[in-house]
Motif scaffolding. Structure first.
Motif, PDB file in Angstrom:
ATOM      1  N   PHE A 125       0.826  -1.200   0.000  1.00 63.31           N
ATOM      2  CA  PHE A 125       0.000   0.000   0.000  1.00 63.31           C
ATOM      3  C   PHE A 125       0.865   1.257   0.000  1.00 63.31           C
ATOM      4  CE2 PHE A 125      -2.338  -3.296   2.293  1.00 63.31           C
ATOM      5  CZ  PHE A 125      -3.554  -3.285   1.636  1.00 63.31           C
ATOM      6  N   ARG A 126       0.269   2.376  -0.380  1.00 62.38           N
ATOM      7  CA  ARG A 126       0.916   3.676  -0.230  1.00 62.38           C
ATOM      8  C   ARG A 126       0.628   4.207   1.171  1.00 62.38           C
ATOM      9  NH1 ARG A 126      -0.072   7.382  -5.653  1.00 62.38           N
ATOM     10  NH2 ARG A 126       0.933   5.973  -7.164  1.00 62.38           N
ATOM     11  N   LYS A 127       1.687   4.485   1.909  1.00 67.59           N
ATOM     12  CA  LYS A 127       1.514   4.901   3.299  1.00 67.59           C
ATOM     13  C   LYS A 127       0.635   6.133   3.432  1.00 67.59           C
ATOM     14  CE  LYS A 127       5.760   3.006   5.314  1.00 67.59           C
ATOM     15  NZ  LYS A 127       7.019   3.326   6.032  1.00 67.59           N
ATOM     16  N   GLU A 128       0.824   7.104   2.514  1.00 64.79           N
ATOM     17  CA  GLU A 128       0.063   8.340   2.644  1.00 64.79           C
ATOM     18  C   GLU A 128      -1.425   8.130   2.372  1.00 64.79           C
ATOM     19  OE1 GLU A 128       1.763   8.275  -1.595  1.00 64.79           O
ATOM     20  OE2 GLU A 128       2.381   7.734   0.445  1.00 64.79           O
ATOM     21  N   GLN A 129      -1.762   7.066   1.636  1.00 63.23           N
ATOM     22  CA  GLN A 129      -3.172   6.819   1.324  1.00 63.23           C
ATOM     23  C   GLN A 129      -3.911   6.078   2.434  1.00 63.23           C
ATOM     24  OE1 GLN A 129      -3.628   4.878  -2.487  1.00 63.23           O
ATOM     25  NE2 GLN A 129      -3.926   6.849  -3.488  1.00 63.23           N
ATOM     26  N   VAL A 130      -3.187   5.331   3.251  1.00 64.13           N
ATOM     27  CA  VAL A 130      -3.866   4.540   4.287  1.00 64.13           C
ATOM     28  C   VAL A 130      -4.061   5.313   5.585  1.00 64.13           C
ATOM     29  CG1 VAL A 130      -3.050   2.367   3.339  1.00 64.13           C
ATOM     30  CG2 VAL A 130      -1.713   3.504   5.118  1.00 64.13           C
ATOM     31  N   GLU A 131      -3.511   6.525   5.673  1.00 66.13           N
ATOM     32  CA  GLU A 131      -3.667   7.319   6.892  1.00 66.13           C
ATOM     33  C   GLU A 131      -5.143   7.547   7.197  1.00 66.13           C
ATOM     34  OE1 GLU A 131      -1.445  10.898   6.626  1.00 66.13           O
ATOM     35  OE2 GLU A 131       0.502   9.884   6.498  1.00 66.13           O
ATOM     36  N   GLY A 132      -5.527   7.260   8.423  1.00 67.13           N
ATOM     37  CA  GLY A 132      -6.906   7.448   8.848  1.00 67.13           C
ATOM     38  C   GLY A 132      -7.851   6.324   8.477  1.00 67.13           C
ATOM     39  N   THR A 133      -7.321   5.244   7.894  1.00 66.54           N
ATOM     40  CA  THR A 133      -8.145   4.099   7.509  1.00 66.54           C
ATOM     41  C   THR A 133      -7.864   2.920   8.423  1.00 66.54           C
ATOM     42  OG1 THR A 133      -6.587   3.015   5.991  1.00 66.54           O
ATOM     43  CG2 THR A 133      -7.842   4.896   5.130  1.00 66.54           C
ATOM     44  N   LEU A 134      -8.569   1.831   8.207  1.00 67.31           N
ATOM     45  CA  LEU A 134      -8.317   0.607   8.962  1.00 67.31           C
ATOM     46  C   LEU A 134      -6.885   0.133   8.768  1.00 67.31           C
ATOM     47  CD1 LEU A 134      -9.493  -1.702  10.722  1.00 67.31           C
ATOM     48  CD2 LEU A 134     -10.145  -2.846   8.601  1.00 67.31           C
ATOM     49  N   PHE A 135      -6.283   0.481   7.639  1.00 65.98           N
ATOM     50  CA  PHE A 135      -4.924   0.062   7.329  1.00 65.98           C
ATOM     51  C   PHE A 135      -3.888   1.122   7.681  1.00 65.98           C
ATOM     52  CE2 PHE A 135      -7.508  -2.896   5.144  1.00 65.98           C
ATOM     53  CZ  PHE A 135      -6.753  -4.054   5.008  1.00 65.98           C
ATOM     54  N   ASP A 136      -4.257   2.059   8.530  1.00 67.94           N
ATOM     55  CA  ASP A 136      -3.338   3.104   8.965  1.00 67.94           C
ATOM     56  C   ASP A 136      -2.082   2.468   9.567  1.00 67.94           C
ATOM     57  OD1 ASP A 136      -2.144   5.462   9.834  1.00 67.94           O
ATOM     58  OD2 ASP A 136      -4.009   6.278  10.640  1.00 67.94           O
ATOM     59  N   GLY A 137      -0.924   2.962   9.153  1.00 66.99           N
ATOM     60  CA  GLY A 137       0.341   2.440   9.664  1.00 66.99           C
ATOM     61  C   GLY A 137       0.871   1.243   8.925  1.00 66.99           C
TER      62      GLY A 137
END
Length: 353
Positions: A106-118
């Motif tokens: 994943f792209r880290k900046e895209q997962v921010e604030g999602t279930l996949f955050d971090g």
């Protein structure tokens, strides 16, 4: 054959899922920052990907480009970019698995604030072959990860998924199967406050003895001998199915993974290291160090304390009656050993290295 590694070790794609709400519980700051592994709720997933290309070419460096869509609790969707490729060694071989294990990127900046955050890169353990039997093995290996989590934070997080595979090449029919993702090595390092170590090999004296003993008992419980805490394959770095973590002036902690050759899983392709002279992979052999036996009462007490929780995890999985019975008996056998002083002496203390 997998044990060629072990002769010296005896001493464009789219995914969609429905994100379940997390259970109401107190969360640490780290859990809140990385919510994927803060819950054990099953995630319903749909993968739309060139599965035929993945199966045929099994790229282990070049990613397939795609998109990742998941549905929020309010019914809206979030779209993330995704890259996907095959991974692994033994299970990536065509003679072993029709569908290889998969690496999700994943792209880290895209997962921010999602279930996949971090999250960045995640290993996906797939069902290997299309039969129901192999799907049950996914659940049994997932159970092994969950068991280790009950006794130590120095373990890989695992999150179970129910995945519908849609082949955009239009050829492969995988249906809907269980799979699970595994916490990334570097994420664990940050979570437990230790550095991931890249070593050629190490020694037992360098290992943190209390944790090493706990891991040894765990490996005995699940009937796994396919690992080494101090060395890797002849052509690879340390260690075999173990990741090492540590800080300067501290003993090293070993975190195991990859349990498909264990008796708990009992995969049809699994066979014991011939040097160990075991009848089959379900035959337990304790491989702990005699120098760590002082920690054995503590390790056994912890597994006894967690017995109810471990049994609850096993019964809570979607195992069919045959697999549920076999897993229950295998767990019963372990607790039968550690609950009897004579059996502990015979099967653990006298078997230490």
């Amino acid at each position: 054959m997998k044990y060629r590694y072990l002769s010296h070790l005896t001493g464009s794609c789219t995914l969609m899922f429905l994100a379940h709400s997390l259970p109401i519980m107190a969360q640490t700051a780290e859990e809140a920052a990385r919510p994927l592994f803060a819950s054990h709720e099953v995630i319903n997933v749909r993968i739309e990907a060139p599965i035929r290309t993945l199966i045929r070419d099994r790229p282990d460096e070049e990613y397939l480009e795609g998109a990742f869509h998941y549905q929020l609790a309010d019914g809206s969707e979030q779209t993330l970019d995704l890259k996907l490729r095959s991974r692994g060694k033994y299970r990536r071989l065509k003679r072993t698995c029709t569908l290889p294990p998969i690496r999700l990127n994943f792209r880290k900046e895209q997962v921010e604030g999602t279930l996949f955050d971090g999250q960045d890169k995640l290993k996906l353990v797939t069902h290997c072959q299309s039969s129901d039997r192999f799907e049950q093995l996914v659940l049994r290996e997932y159970l092994a990860y969950r068991i280790l989590q009950t006794v130590t934070d120095k373990s890989f997080g695992a999150r179970l998924m129910r995945i519908e595979y849609i082949d955009t090449d239009g050829k492969e029919k995988q249906g809907t199967r269980y799979a699970f993702v595994i916490e990334d090595d570097d994420v664990i390092a940050e979570r437990i406050g230790l550095n991931k170590l890249d070593l050629r090999r190490t020694s037992y004296n360098a290992l943190e003895p209390r944790h090493a003993n706990l891991v040894s008992v765990f490996q005995f419980m699940i009937g796994n001998t396919d690992f080494s805490m101090i060395a890797g394959p002849a052509d690879d770095d340390c260690c075999h199915n173990v990741v090492l973590y540590g800080n300067p002036d501290q003993k090293i902690s070993s975190v195991p993974y990859d349990f498909d050759f264990s008796g708990m899983v009992d995969a049809p392709y699994a066979e014991p290291n011939p040097e160990l002279r075991l009848r089959d992979v379900r035959t337990r052999l304790y491989r702990g160090r005699c120098s760590n036996n002082q920690y054995l009462p503590e390790s056994l007490a912890l597994f006894k304390e967690k017995q109810t929780e471990i049994r609850a995890i096993a019964t809570g999985l979607d195992l069919d009656s045959r697999n549920a019975s076999r897993v229950a008996r295998y767990i019963d056998d372990f607790y039968g050993v550690i609950g009897d002083e004579g059996e502990v002496e015979k099967n653990i203390i006298k078997k230490c290295s």
